[in-house]
Enzyme design. Structure first.
Site, PDB file in Angstrom:
ATOM      1  N   HIS A  69       0.841  -1.195   0.000  1.00  0.00           N
ATOM      2  CA  HIS A  69       0.000   0.000   0.000  1.00  0.00           C
ATOM      3  C   HIS A  69       0.874   1.243   0.000  1.00  0.00           C
ATOM      4  O   HIS A  69       2.051   1.202   0.393  1.00  0.00           O
ATOM      5  CB  HIS A  69      -0.920  -0.003   1.214  1.00  0.00           C
ATOM      6  CG  HIS A  69      -1.988  -1.041   1.139  1.00  0.00           C
ATOM      7  ND1 HIS A  69      -3.010  -1.120   2.044  1.00  0.00           N
ATOM      8  CD2 HIS A  69      -2.200  -2.046   0.247  1.00  0.00           C
ATOM      9  CE1 HIS A  69      -3.811  -2.128   1.727  1.00  0.00           C
ATOM     10  NE2 HIS A  69      -3.329  -2.703   0.646  1.00  0.00           N
ATOM     11  N   GLU A  71       0.855   3.836   1.899  1.00  0.00           N
ATOM     12  CA  GLU A  71       1.322   4.209   3.235  1.00  0.00           C
ATOM     13  C   GLU A  71       2.547   3.386   3.635  1.00  0.00           C
ATOM     14  O   GLU A  71       3.513   3.927   4.162  1.00  0.00           O
ATOM     15  CB  GLU A  71       0.220   3.978   4.277  1.00  0.00           C
ATOM     16  CG  GLU A  71      -1.075   4.701   3.992  1.00  0.00           C
ATOM     17  CD  GLU A  71      -2.091   3.859   3.231  1.00  0.00           C
ATOM     18  OE1 GLU A  71      -3.283   3.955   3.554  1.00  0.00           O
ATOM     19  OE2 GLU A  71      -1.691   3.118   2.316  1.00  0.00           O
ATOM     20  N   CYS A  97      -6.067   1.254   5.660  1.00  0.00           N
ATOM     21  CA  CYS A  97      -6.625  -0.016   6.142  1.00  0.00           C
ATOM     22  C   CYS A  97      -6.054  -0.292   7.537  1.00  0.00           C
ATOM     23  O   CYS A  97      -5.167   0.420   8.007  1.00  0.00           O
ATOM     24  CB  CYS A  97      -6.279  -1.149   5.177  1.00  0.00           C
ATOM     25  SG  CYS A  97      -4.520  -1.587   5.168  1.00  0.00           S
ATOM     26  N   CYS A 100      -2.152  -0.818   7.552  1.00  0.00           N
ATOM     27  CA  CYS A 100      -1.399   0.428   7.406  1.00  0.00           C
ATOM     28  C   CYS A 100      -1.558   1.306   8.637  1.00  0.00           C
ATOM     29  O   CYS A 100      -0.624   1.998   9.033  1.00  0.00           O
ATOM     30  CB  CYS A 100      -1.830   1.162   6.142  1.00  0.00           C
ATOM     31  SG  CYS A 100      -1.242   0.340   4.632  1.00  0.00           S
TER      32      CYS A 100
END
Length: 140
Positions: A69, A71, A97, A100
């Site tokens: 992801h 992040e 999410c 993260c």
């Protein structure tokens, strides 16, 4: 929040949106910036780890489990540098999410600004529970 801070947040959020365009993912492109003391200290977008083919989805349009992801990419990138994410603000185009969110908490990030809601809100709730200032900022 001051008008000046809102204007600055919108500017960084637009930059994160542009950064998302670097992603090769077809289903969703997400961009993230880490900012500290008005300096961008890291950036990231969703994609595959170094050395992997720049393809996020299989032929059935499912995302490969090894795709990182935005992040996570920004946090791991700052970890490889001489900068610290302690006290930083993360600008990310989609709300983080749960996985993260855990990384954000552990990285010492104190503020998260996002412009799109992810289908689950457990990441936002976890960050709020940890005392992180989580802000939704529409770019419309």
């Amino acid at each position: 929040m001051t008008d000046k801070q809102i204007a600055l947040d919108k500017r960084y959020m637009r930059m994160a949106s542009v950064w998302a365009e670097n992603s090769y993912c077809k289903r969703r492109q997400v961009g993230a910036l880490l900012v500290k003391n008005k300096m961008i200290i890291s950036d990231g977008y969703n994609g595959t780890p170094e050395g992997f083919e720049n393809r996020c989805e299989n032929d059935e349009d499912s995302t490969y489990p090894y795709v990182l992801h935005a992040e996570a990419n920004a946090i791991t990138k700052v970890a490889k540098s001489s900068n610290s994410s302690e006290g930083a603000t993360m600008y990310v185009t989609a709300s983080p999410c749960i996985e993260c969110a855990k990384l954000i908490i552990q990285a010492g990030i104190r503020r998260v600004v996002y412009s799109e809601s992810y289908r689950l809100d457990d990441g936002v709730k976890l960050m709020q529970k940890a005392g992180i200032d989580v802000i939704f900022l529409s770019l419309d």
